[in-house]
Design a protein around this motif. Structure first.
Motif, PDB file in Angstrom:
ATOM      1  N   MET A  56       0.844  -1.183   0.000  1.00 34.64           N
ATOM      2  CA  MET A  56       0.000   0.000   0.000  1.00 34.64           C
ATOM      3  C   MET A  56       0.887   1.243   0.000  1.00 34.64           C
ATOM      4  O   MET A  56       1.859   1.314   0.741  1.00 34.64           O
ATOM      5  CB  MET A  56      -0.894   0.043   1.231  1.00 34.64           C
ATOM      6  N   LYS A  57       0.489   2.167  -0.814  1.00 34.37           N
ATOM      7  CA  LYS A  57       1.195   3.443  -0.858  1.00 34.37           C
ATOM      8  C   LYS A  57       0.567   4.396   0.150  1.00 34.37           C
ATOM      9  O   LYS A  57      -0.653   4.505   0.243  1.00 34.37           O
ATOM     10  CB  LYS A  57       1.108   4.027  -2.259  1.00 34.37           C
ATOM     11  N   VAL A  58       1.417   5.103   0.890  1.00 37.68           N
ATOM     12  CA  VAL A  58       0.965   6.062   1.888  1.00 37.68           C
ATOM     13  C   VAL A  58       1.398   7.454   1.438  1.00 37.68           C
ATOM     14  O   VAL A  58       2.584   7.704   1.225  1.00 37.68           O
ATOM     15  CB  VAL A  58       1.557   5.759   3.277  1.00 37.68           C
ATOM     16  N   SER A  59       0.435   8.340   1.275  1.00 37.73           N
ATOM     17  CA  SER A  59       0.725   9.739   0.978  1.00 37.73           C
ATOM     18  C   SER A  59       0.674  10.514   2.287  1.00 37.73           C
ATOM     19  O   SER A  59      -0.352  10.518   2.970  1.00 37.73           O
ATOM     20  CB  SER A  59      -0.300  10.325   0.003  1.00 37.73           C
ATOM     21  N   LEU A  60       1.790  11.146   2.629  1.00 38.55           N
ATOM     22  CA  LEU A  60       1.852  11.990   3.822  1.00 38.55           C
ATOM     23  C   LEU A  60       1.969  13.439   3.374  1.00 38.55           C
ATOM     24  O   LEU A  60       2.842  13.778   2.573  1.00 38.55           O
ATOM     25  CB  LEU A  60       3.043  11.618   4.693  1.00 38.55           C
ATOM     26  N   ILE A  61       1.091  14.261   3.891  1.00 36.70           N
ATOM     27  CA  ILE A  61       1.055  15.672   3.531  1.00 36.70           C
ATOM     28  C   ILE A  61       1.505  16.494   4.726  1.00 36.70           C
ATOM     29  O   ILE A  61       0.977  16.334   5.831  1.00 36.70           O
ATOM     30  CB  ILE A  61      -0.369  16.083   3.092  1.00 36.70           C
ATOM     31  N   THR A  62       2.476  17.356   4.480  1.00 38.96           N
ATOM     32  CA  THR A  62       2.948  18.289   5.490  1.00 38.96           C
ATOM     33  C   THR A  62       2.716  19.694   4.972  1.00 38.96           C
ATOM     34  O   THR A  62       3.184  20.032   3.883  1.00 38.96           O
ATOM     35  CB  THR A  62       4.453  18.089   5.783  1.00 38.96           C
ATOM     36  N   VAL A  63       1.977  20.487   5.726  1.00 35.73           N
ATOM     37  CA  VAL A  63       1.785  21.892   5.360  1.00 35.73           C
ATOM     38  C   VAL A  63       2.667  22.743   6.259  1.00 35.73           C
ATOM     39  O   VAL A  63       2.835  22.457   7.448  1.00 35.73           O
ATOM     40  CB  VAL A  63       0.307  22.327   5.432  1.00 35.73           C
ATOM     41  N   THR A  64       3.267  23.762   5.665  1.00 35.75           N
ATOM     42  CA  THR A  64       4.191  24.606   6.397  1.00 35.75           C
ATOM     43  C   THR A  64       3.899  26.081   6.146  1.00 35.75           C
ATOM     44  O   THR A  64       3.370  26.448   5.099  1.00 35.75           O
ATOM     45  CB  THR A  64       5.657  24.349   5.979  1.00 35.75           C
ATOM     46  N   PHE A  65       4.265  26.881   7.111  1.00 37.22           N
ATOM     47  CA  PHE A  65       4.318  28.329   6.936  1.00 37.22           C
ATOM     48  C   PHE A  65       5.250  28.878   8.008  1.00 37.22           C
ATOM     49  O   PHE A  65       4.964  28.736   9.204  1.00 37.22           O
ATOM     50  CB  PHE A  65       2.938  28.983   7.038  1.00 37.22           C
ATOM     51  N   ASN A  66       6.353  29.420   7.563  1.00 38.77           N
ATOM     52  CA  ASN A  66       7.360  29.966   8.478  1.00 38.77           C
ATOM     53  C   ASN A  66       7.706  28.970   9.584  1.00 38.77           C
ATOM     54  O   ASN A  66       7.587  29.260  10.768  1.00 38.77           O
ATOM     55  CB  ASN A  66       6.912  31.305   9.041  1.00 38.77           C
TER      56      ASN A  66
ATOM     57  N   ALA B 283      -2.204  13.844  -4.036  1.00 45.86           N
ATOM     58  CA  ALA B 283      -1.864  12.574  -3.388  1.00 45.86           C
ATOM     59  C   ALA B 283      -2.357  11.403  -4.230  1.00 45.86           C
ATOM     60  O   ALA B 283      -3.453  11.437  -4.778  1.00 45.86           O
ATOM     61  CB  ALA B 283      -2.485  12.518  -1.993  1.00 45.86           C
ATOM     62  N   THR B 284      -1.533  10.365  -4.310  1.00 50.45           N
ATOM     63  CA  THR B 284      -1.908   9.171  -5.065  1.00 50.45           C
ATOM     64  C   THR B 284      -1.867   7.902  -4.204  1.00 50.45           C
ATOM     65  O   THR B 284      -1.957   6.801  -4.731  1.00 50.45           O
ATOM     66  CB  THR B 284      -0.964   8.986  -6.282  1.00 50.45           C
ATOM     67  N   GLY B 285      -1.746   8.063  -2.909  1.00 53.70           N
ATOM     68  CA  GLY B 285      -1.635   6.914  -2.027  1.00 53.70           C
ATOM     69  C   GLY B 285      -2.952   6.219  -1.752  1.00 53.70           C
ATOM     70  O   GLY B 285      -4.031   6.801  -1.908  1.00 53.70           O
TER      71      GLY B 285
END
Length: 113
Positions: A1-11, A77-79
């Protein structure tokens, strides 16, 4: 299984390294790491660009807030499993993603954990 991890950043230059190290040290290796940066001005983007090989995608542009950024990540994301790890967070150990995948494989009716 593919896992898509999303990290959002700001400063997030002062905290993002722990997050990145946490993901790159996971024993599970089928991870698509997507980083969405909200046009940081504190050096975050320079740091991210220096580690560019760690990400499947890196987008830096102004957004309408954290949920807008998260949705940008979801859209690419494609996971089989999609997760979020905020820029100031990290996994407690290197088997967290393996354990999550194991739970999804054990019960195909799981939608979230």
């Amino acid at each position: 299984m593919k896992v898509s991890l999303i990290t959002v950043t700001f400063n997030s230059v002062s905290v993002i390294n722990d997050c990145l190290d946490s993901i790159s040290s996971q024993e599970y290796n089928n991870i698509q790491h997507i980083v969405i940066d909200g046009a940081s001005t504190d050096g975050t983007l320079s740091l991210l660009e220096s580690k560019r090989e760690q990400f499947a995608a890196l987008i830096s542009e102004a957004d309408a807030g954290i949920y807008d950024a998260m949705n940008k990540g979801i859209n690419i994301a494609t996971g089989d499993i999609i997760g979020f790890l905020n820029s100031d967070d990290f996994y407690i150990n290197n088997s967290v993603i393996s354990e999550v995948v194991k739970e999804f494989k054990k019960d195909s009716s799981i939608d979230a954990c």
